[in-house]
Design an enzyme around this catalytic site. Sequence first.
Site, PDB file in Angstrom:
ATOM      1  N   HIS A 107      -6.083  -7.372  -0.390  1.00 52.55           N
ATOM      2  CA  HIS A 107      -6.292  -5.965  -0.707  1.00 52.55           C
ATOM      3  C   HIS A 107      -5.605  -5.565  -2.012  1.00 52.55           C
ATOM      4  O   HIS A 107      -4.556  -6.115  -2.361  1.00 52.55           O
ATOM      5  CB  HIS A 107      -5.723  -5.073   0.414  1.00 52.55           C
ATOM      6  CG  HIS A 107      -6.331  -5.332   1.750  1.00 52.55           C
ATOM      7  ND1 HIS A 107      -5.777  -6.222   2.653  1.00 52.55           N
ATOM      8  CD2 HIS A 107      -7.451  -4.848   2.321  1.00 52.55           C
ATOM      9  CE1 HIS A 107      -6.538  -6.254   3.745  1.00 52.55           C
ATOM     10  NE2 HIS A 107      -7.556  -5.438   3.574  1.00 52.55           N
ATOM     11  N   HIS A 167       0.823  -1.218   0.000  1.00 51.46           N
ATOM     12  CA  HIS A 167       0.000   0.000   0.000  1.00 51.46           C
ATOM     13  C   HIS A 167       0.859   1.271   0.000  1.00 51.46           C
ATOM     14  O   HIS A 167       0.326   2.374  -0.061  1.00 51.46           O
ATOM     15  CB  HIS A 167      -0.926   0.037   1.224  1.00 51.46           C
ATOM     16  CG  HIS A 167      -1.955  -1.055   1.238  1.00 51.46           C
ATOM     17  ND1 HIS A 167      -2.861  -1.230   0.221  1.00 51.46           N
ATOM     18  CD2 HIS A 167      -2.205  -2.042   2.142  1.00 51.46           C
ATOM     19  CE1 HIS A 167      -3.643  -2.272   0.502  1.00 51.46           C
ATOM     20  NE2 HIS A 167      -3.254  -2.785   1.654  1.00 51.46           N
ATOM     21  N   ASP A 179      -2.611 -10.635  -2.500  1.00 50.53           N
ATOM     22  CA  ASP A 179      -3.119 -10.198  -1.195  1.00 50.53           C
ATOM     23  C   ASP A 179      -4.625  -9.922  -1.310  1.00 50.53           C
ATOM     24  O   ASP A 179      -5.144  -9.610  -2.385  1.00 50.53           O
ATOM     25  CB  ASP A 179      -2.379  -8.910  -0.793  1.00 50.53           C
ATOM     26  CG  ASP A 179      -2.655  -8.452   0.626  1.00 50.53           C
ATOM     27  OD1 ASP A 179      -1.829  -8.749   1.506  1.00 50.53           O
ATOM     28  OD2 ASP A 179      -3.698  -7.802   0.855  1.00 50.53           O
ATOM     29  N   ASP A 239      -4.018 -12.876   3.584  1.00 52.31           N
ATOM     30  CA  ASP A 239      -5.219 -12.405   4.288  1.00 52.31           C
ATOM     31  C   ASP A 239      -6.529 -12.662   3.533  1.00 52.31           C
ATOM     32  O   ASP A 239      -7.595 -12.258   4.001  1.00 52.31           O
ATOM     33  CB  ASP A 239      -5.096 -10.920   4.676  1.00 52.31           C
ATOM     34  CG  ASP A 239      -4.490 -10.045   3.600  1.00 52.31           C
ATOM     35  OD1 ASP A 239      -4.215 -10.554   2.504  1.00 52.31           O
ATOM     36  OD2 ASP A 239      -4.298  -8.847   3.864  1.00 52.31           O
TER      37      ASP A 239
HETATM   38 ZN   LIG Z   1      -3.903  -7.182   2.756  1.00 50.57          ZN
END
Ligand SMILES: [Zn+2]
Length: 348
Positions: free
Chosen positions: A203, A166, A201, A290
């Site tokens: 995200h 991120h 991931d 995750d």
């Molecule tokens: Zn993540």
Amino acid sequence: MKFYYSDRQNLHAPATFLLRGKPAPSPEGPVRAEILLAEMAQLGITLSEPDGLTSTENEARLRERLARIHTPRYLNFLETIHARWREMPGASEVVAPNVHPCAGGRQYPDHPIGQAGWHLHDMACPIGPDSFAGILASAATAEAAALSVVQGEASAYALCRPPGHHAGPEQIGGFCYLNNSALAATVLREKYDRVAIVDVDLHHGNGTQDIFYRRSDVWTGSLHADTREFYPFFWGQDNETGEGEGKGFNVNIPLPLGSDGAVFCQALEQLLERLDQFRPQAVVVALGLDAHKDDPLAGLMLETSDFQRIGERLAKLQLPTVLVQEGGYPTEALGNNLAAFLNGFRGT
Ligand SMILES: [Zn+2]
């Protein structure tokens, strides 16, 4: 397979983050590394220490590589902000800005509050007195793993925490400060002309996307929970394909919240078909764990066995590969998910 990690990474140990407006214990702490380290020991994979911080020369080399993906003012901010923050009378223990240029600022301020507001995307990223040392050690781990692959290893695993995907050219967000996957790709680019980052991931890897958005030498692809309803919210749709030189070199596949392993693996197949057209010579896997159904950040519903399938599929690329740990938070399943992925990847 080489495996890198440094205890210095634990110098960054955030206590809390803001969850639905309330302080809550941060799931991104040293306990994650403990779980993943125990699993690696169980698998019998030998730990190597990264050398990026063992001499002034090596550290200069690491910082020079980081300067290819982050701006100078951002790197300076990360290193100095905690001390400057604490100089303010009555300041909190950790850096926590209360103002952000939401509509896009026109000037970069001098004041620590203004700079913190400029760089911090969210309130999941406290910066403590020793955070920078831990964050830099995590980057050194990614660098070392990528260097081992450049030097001829078929693959290497970097146990990076804090994670990185991120983190943009000058943005902190989602527990991430320096973009470890982008750094690994930067090292691979020193040998290979075409490098890909495949982000599995939960995200969207918004920081990685941003760093390479206008480049055609590093292809970026991300599978993730649909960001219309999920963090990081402001990027991650399939019409984000890159700009200028980079047009067509960024691929996003957002998945409906709650998607299972079958949906995920089908989307991975699509992503890798697109990757194939790029003819990559080496790959970085942004290895978040995750997407598992028990993860506290709950967005997708993968089973442990799905990580094995993902590992098997990525091994079929038969490319020099750096696996960079991204998300994946403490649950009973976290260690098993890493083992499942690596067993699939290594064909054991
Ligand atoms: Zn993540």
